[in-house]
Design a protein around this motif. Structure first.
Motif, PDB file in Angstrom:
ATOM      1  N   MET A   1       1.196  -1.044  -0.024  1.00  0.00           N
ATOM      2  CA  MET A   1       0.230   0.056   0.518  1.00  0.00           C
ATOM      3  C   MET A   1       0.896   1.206  -0.389  1.00  0.00           C
ATOM      4  O   MET A   1       1.969   1.342   1.059  1.00  0.00           O
ATOM      5  CB  MET A   1      -0.953  -0.241   1.782  1.00  0.00           C
ATOM      6  CG  MET A   1      -1.842   1.047   1.369  1.00  0.00           C
ATOM      7  SD  MET A   1      -2.793   0.598   2.712  1.00  0.00           S
ATOM      8  CE  MET A   1      -4.315  -0.466   2.618  1.00  0.00           C
TER       9      MET A   1
ATOM     10  N   GLU B   1      -5.160   3.220   1.061  1.00  0.00           N
ATOM     11  CA  GLU B   1      -6.258   2.277   0.826  1.00  0.00           C
ATOM     12  C   GLU B   1      -6.702   1.341   0.099  1.00  0.00           C
ATOM     13  O   GLU B   1      -7.372   0.496  -0.322  1.00  0.00           O
ATOM     14  CB  GLU B   1      -8.006   2.549   1.266  1.00  0.00           C
ATOM     15  CG  GLU B   1      -7.287   3.511   2.453  1.00  0.00           C
ATOM     16  CD  GLU B   1      -7.639   2.559   3.985  1.00  0.00           C
ATOM     17  OE1 GLU B   1      -7.642   2.617   4.851  1.00  0.00           O
ATOM     18  OE2 GLU B   1      -7.443   1.120   3.866  1.00  0.00           O
TER      19      GLU B   1
ATOM     20  N   TYR C   1     -14.362   0.386   0.917  1.00  0.00           N
ATOM     21  CA  TYR C   1     -14.081   0.686  -0.431  1.00  0.00           C
ATOM     22  C   TYR C   1     -14.447  -0.500  -0.669  1.00  0.00           C
ATOM     23  O   TYR C   1     -13.794  -1.726  -0.687  1.00  0.00           O
ATOM     24  CB  TYR C   1     -12.425   1.077   0.519  1.00  0.00           C
ATOM     25  CG  TYR C   1     -12.539   2.319   0.762  1.00  0.00           C
ATOM     26  CD1 TYR C   1     -11.236   1.593   2.274  1.00  0.00           C
ATOM     27  CD2 TYR C   1     -12.130   3.442   0.902  1.00  0.00           C
ATOM     28  CE1 TYR C   1     -11.033   2.797   3.591  1.00  0.00           C
ATOM     29  CE2 TYR C   1     -12.057   4.138   1.762  1.00  0.00           C
ATOM     30  CZ  TYR C   1     -11.344   4.295   3.059  1.00  0.00           C
ATOM     31  OH  TYR C   1     -11.531   5.186   3.511  1.00  0.00           O
TER      32      TYR C   1
ATOM     33  N   PHE D   1     -12.754  -2.613  -4.638  1.00  0.00           N
ATOM     34  CA  PHE D   1     -11.471  -3.532  -5.603  1.00  0.00           C
ATOM     35  C   PHE D   1     -12.143  -4.005  -6.551  1.00  0.00           C
ATOM     36  O   PHE D   1     -13.038  -5.287  -6.673  1.00  0.00           O
ATOM     37  CB  PHE D   1     -11.062  -3.368  -5.170  1.00  0.00           C
ATOM     38  CG  PHE D   1     -10.204  -1.903  -4.387  1.00  0.00           C
ATOM     39  CD1 PHE D   1     -10.739  -2.451  -2.515  1.00  0.00           C
ATOM     40  CD2 PHE D   1      -9.149  -1.699  -4.357  1.00  0.00           C
ATOM     41  CE1 PHE D   1     -10.140  -1.788  -1.457  1.00  0.00           C
ATOM     42  CE2 PHE D   1      -8.687  -0.454  -3.576  1.00  0.00           C
ATOM     43  CZ  PHE D   1      -9.290  -0.722  -2.353  1.00  0.00           C
TER      44      PHE D   1
ATOM     45  N   LYS E   1     -11.464   0.720  -7.946  1.00  0.00           N
ATOM     46  CA  LYS E   1     -11.549   1.324  -7.370  1.00  0.00           C
ATOM     47  C   LYS E   1     -12.605   2.083  -6.847  1.00  0.00           C
ATOM     48  O   LYS E   1     -12.978   3.239  -7.660  1.00  0.00           O
ATOM     49  CB  LYS E   1     -10.591   1.220  -6.387  1.00  0.00           C
ATOM     50  CG  LYS E   1      -9.747   2.844  -6.709  1.00  0.00           C
ATOM     51  CD  LYS E   1      -8.077   2.539  -6.000  1.00  0.00           C
ATOM     52  CE  LYS E   1      -7.794   4.420  -6.529  1.00  0.00           C
ATOM     53  NZ  LYS E   1      -6.410   3.975  -5.633  1.00  0.00           N
TER      54      LYS E   1
ATOM     55  N   PHE F   1     -14.091   4.195  -3.979  1.00  0.00           N
ATOM     56  CA  PHE F   1     -14.299   5.303  -1.984  1.00  0.00           C
ATOM     57  C   PHE F   1     -15.200   6.131  -2.073  1.00  0.00           C
ATOM     58  O   PHE F   1     -15.835   5.725  -1.149  1.00  0.00           O
ATOM     59  CB  PHE F   1     -12.480   6.051  -2.164  1.00  0.00           C
ATOM     60  CG  PHE F   1     -11.139   5.228  -2.265  1.00  0.00           C
ATOM     61  CD1 PHE F   1      -9.580   5.323  -2.111  1.00  0.00           C
ATOM     62  CD2 PHE F   1     -11.608   3.862  -2.266  1.00  0.00           C
ATOM     63  CE1 PHE F   1      -8.365   4.792  -2.098  1.00  0.00           C
ATOM     64  CE2 PHE F   1     -10.145   3.197  -2.534  1.00  0.00           C
ATOM     65  CZ  PHE F   1      -8.884   4.012  -2.227  1.00  0.00           C
TER      66      PHE F   1
ATOM     67  N   SER G   1     -12.473  -3.488   1.323  1.00  0.00           N
ATOM     68  CA  SER G   1     -11.783  -3.090   2.132  1.00  0.00           C
ATOM     69  C   SER G   1     -12.365  -2.050   3.464  1.00  0.00           C
ATOM     70  O   SER G   1     -13.147  -1.216   2.817  1.00  0.00           O
ATOM     71  CB  SER G   1     -10.401  -2.750   2.024  1.00  0.00           C
ATOM     72  OG  SER G   1      -9.616  -1.923   3.106  1.00  0.00           O
TER      73      SER G   1
ATOM     74  N   GLY H   1     -10.712  -0.389   5.503  1.00  0.00           N
ATOM     75  CA  GLY H   1     -10.165   0.233   6.247  1.00  0.00           C
ATOM     76  C   GLY H   1      -8.828  -0.236   6.590  1.00  0.00           C
ATOM     77  O   GLY H   1      -8.711  -1.562   6.810  1.00  0.00           O
ATOM     78  N   GLY H   2      -7.252   0.279   7.043  1.00  0.00           N
ATOM     79  CA  GLY H   2      -6.656   0.034   7.661  1.00  0.00           C
ATOM     80  C   GLY H   2      -5.892  -1.020   7.197  1.00  0.00           C
ATOM     81  O   GLY H   2      -5.166  -1.652   7.668  1.00  0.00           O
ATOM     82  N   GLY H   3      -6.330  -1.508   5.864  1.00  0.00           N
ATOM     83  CA  GLY H   3      -5.242  -2.076   5.003  1.00  0.00           C
ATOM     84  C   GLY H   3      -5.972  -3.337   5.271  1.00  0.00           C
ATOM     85  O   GLY H   3      -5.344  -4.667   3.714  1.00  0.00           O
TER      86      GLY H   3
END
Lengths: 114, 112
Positions: free
Chosen positions: A96, A101, B32, B34, B49, B51, B94, B96-98
């Protein structure tokens, strides 16, 4: 997006041995991740590789089996330890960048355990 | 728990025909979203993607996707499929936070 390389691209290993997979990025990234893709399956997150500290593992994955290192902002390794045929999978690293994100993936390492 | 469903495991379309791949997600808020593509023997490539903002997003290779909050869907479309589009397509969300959660994937075959 970042350019990500993985080594090796593929390997055939004997059960009971260990393999270390390297992931190199051409620029500094905020986060690095390791995924497993079992044959015919989707991707499952193994862990988040944290720079200078222990990786954060997802449920079902443990450090003894999948030790991970991340010594700097552009490099990480995943070791698959004491392998069994069930470990035959594609292992992918992702990163990332400042485009938060959004994850970009490496080409993967195709592992076959006999 | 968050989850992603791709109802179609395998789809076959004729070259030049239109394509729609379905994706439904389960999440309390708007995540999110994708779409990735995996060609045989390759890693994953990001197609597009979402958002926030415009619910119709354009991606690479002529793909687009539409976010529909009321249906918790994020379907991928292409007006005219090319033989080189044959691949595995993954929808992912996602919170969030990866953390990235993938659907099971849809394998696309293209008939000449």
């Amino acid at each position: 997006s970042a350019v990500i390389s993985q080594k090796p691209s593929r390997d055939i290993c004997q059960r009971g041995t260990s393999l270390t997979i390297q992931c190199q990025v051409d620029s500094q990234v905020t986060m690095m991740f390791w995924y497993r893709q079992q044959p015919g399956q989707s991707l499952t997150l193994i862990a988040t590789a944290n720079q200078g500290s222990e990786a954060t593992y997802e449920s079902g994955f443990v450090i003894d089996k999948f030790p991970i290192s991340r010594p700097n902002l552009t490099f990480s390794t995943l070791t698959v330890s004491n392998m069994s045929p069930e470990d035959s999978s594609i292992y992918l690293c992702s990163v990332m960048t400042t485009d938060q994100e959004t994850q970009y993936f490496g080409p993967g390492t195709r592992l076959l355990v006999l | 728990a968050q989850s992603v469903t791709q109802p179609d495991i395998h789809i076959t379309v004729s070259e030049g025909a239109s394509l729609e791949l379905r994706c439904n997600y389960s999440y309390g808020a708007t995540p999110y979203l994708f779409w990735y593509v995996q060609s045989p023997g390759q890693g994953l490539q990001l197609l597009l993607k979402y958002f926030s903002g415009d619910t119709l997003v354009q991606g690479i290779k002529g793909f687009e996707a539409e976010f529909k909050r009321s249906q918790s869907s994020f379907n991928l479309r292409k007006p005219s499929v090319h033989w080189s589009d044959a691949a595995e397509y993954f929808c992912a969300v996602s919170p969030g936070g990866g953390k990235l959660i993938f659907g099971q994937g849809t394998e696309l075959s293209v008939k000449p």
